[in-house]
Design a protein around this motif. Structure first.
Motif, PDB file in Angstrom:
ATOM      1  N   LEU A 180      -3.096  -0.482  -8.940  1.00 47.77           N
ATOM      2  CA  LEU A 180      -3.457  -0.034  -7.667  1.00 47.77           C
ATOM      3  C   LEU A 180      -3.572   1.447  -7.691  1.00 47.77           C
ATOM      4  O   LEU A 180      -4.682   2.085  -7.087  1.00 47.77           O
ATOM      5  N   ARG A 181      -2.678   2.081  -8.306  1.00 46.98           N
ATOM      6  CA  ARG A 181      -2.807   3.723  -8.289  1.00 46.98           C
ATOM      7  C   ARG A 181      -3.901   4.001  -9.223  1.00 46.98           C
ATOM      8  O   ARG A 181      -4.680   5.068  -8.860  1.00 46.98           O
ATOM      9  N   THR A 182      -4.075   3.326 -10.430  1.00 44.22           N
ATOM     10  CA  THR A 182      -5.257   3.882 -11.088  1.00 44.22           C
ATOM     11  C   THR A 182      -6.783   3.517 -10.564  1.00 44.22           C
ATOM     12  O   THR A 182      -7.535   4.298 -10.585  1.00 44.22           O
ATOM     13  N   LYS A 183      -6.589   2.443  -9.711  1.00 42.40           N
ATOM     14  CA  LYS A 183      -7.852   2.085  -9.031  1.00 42.40           C
ATOM     15  C   LYS A 183      -8.068   3.069  -7.950  1.00 42.40           C
ATOM     16  O   LYS A 183      -9.255   3.615  -7.622  1.00 42.40           O
ATOM     17  N   ALA A 184      -6.974   3.470  -7.156  1.00 44.10           N
ATOM     18  CA  ALA A 184      -7.228   4.414  -5.971  1.00 44.10           C
ATOM     19  C   ALA A 184      -7.615   5.709  -6.476  1.00 44.10           C
ATOM     20  O   ALA A 184      -8.426   6.627  -6.166  1.00 44.10           O
ATOM     21  N   VAL A 185      -6.939   6.025  -7.758  1.00 38.17           N
ATOM     22  CA  VAL A 185      -7.448   7.589  -8.335  1.00 38.17           C
ATOM     23  C   VAL A 185      -9.090   7.398  -8.880  1.00 38.17           C
ATOM     24  O   VAL A 185      -9.656   8.371  -8.481  1.00 38.17           O
ATOM     25  N   LYS A 186      -9.259   6.540  -9.527  1.00 45.60           N
ATOM     26  CA  LYS A 186     -10.650   6.193  -9.829  1.00 45.60           C
ATOM     27  C   LYS A 186     -11.468   6.193  -8.808  1.00 45.60           C
ATOM     28  O   LYS A 186     -12.593   6.814  -8.897  1.00 45.60           O
TER      29      LYS A 186
ATOM     30  N   LEU B  12       0.795  -1.139  -0.115  1.00 49.30           N
ATOM     31  CA  LEU B  12       0.080  -0.065   0.254  1.00 49.30           C
ATOM     32  C   LEU B  12       0.861   1.388   0.054  1.00 49.30           C
ATOM     33  O   LEU B  12       0.423   2.451  -0.651  1.00 49.30           O
ATOM     34  N   GLU B  13       2.123   1.382   0.419  1.00 49.92           N
ATOM     35  CA  GLU B  13       2.998   2.261   0.553  1.00 49.92           C
ATOM     36  C   GLU B  13       3.599   2.656  -0.731  1.00 49.92           C
ATOM     37  O   GLU B  13       3.880   3.707  -1.297  1.00 49.92           O
ATOM     38  N   ARG B  14       3.797   1.485  -1.503  1.00 48.61           N
ATOM     39  CA  ARG B  14       4.407   1.666  -2.776  1.00 48.61           C
ATOM     40  C   ARG B  14       3.583   0.687  -3.902  1.00 48.61           C
ATOM     41  O   ARG B  14       3.735  -0.204  -4.043  1.00 48.61           O
TER      42      ARG B  14
END
Length: 75
Positions: free
Chosen positions: A65-71, A58-60
C-alpha cells in the motif's frame, strides 16, 4: 330477586376478547420493536468495526500500500 347486568357491563363482556388483544399489544409491540432495534444495532456495530479496521489499515499501511501511495503521489 334477580339482578340483570347493566348495559355497560354487557357491552364490556361482549368486547372482552378485543380488550384482551388490546392489552396484549402493550407487551407484544414493544417486544417486537426491541428485537428489531437489537438487530439494527448489531448491523451498525459490524459496520463500525469494519470502518475502524479500514481506518487502522490506512494509518499503518503495509509495504504494498505504501508503494502504491508513493507511485500515485508522483503522477
Amino acid at each position: 330477586m334477580t339482578v340483570s347486568p347493566s348495559s355497560f357491563i354487557s357491552f364490556v363482556s361482549e368486547i372482552f376478547p378485543l380488550l384482551q388483544i388490546y392489552a396484549g399489544s402493550f407487551f407484544t409491540i414493544p417486544l417486537i420493536r426491541w428485537f428489531l432495534v437489537q438487530k439494527r444495532n448489531g448491523e451498525i456495530e459490524r459496520r463500525n468495526r469494519s470502518r475502524e479496521q479500514y481506518a487502522q489499515a490506512l494509518e499503518r499501511p503495509d509495504v504494498s500500500l505504501r508503494t502504491k501511495a508513493v507511485k500515485s503521489s508522483f503522477m
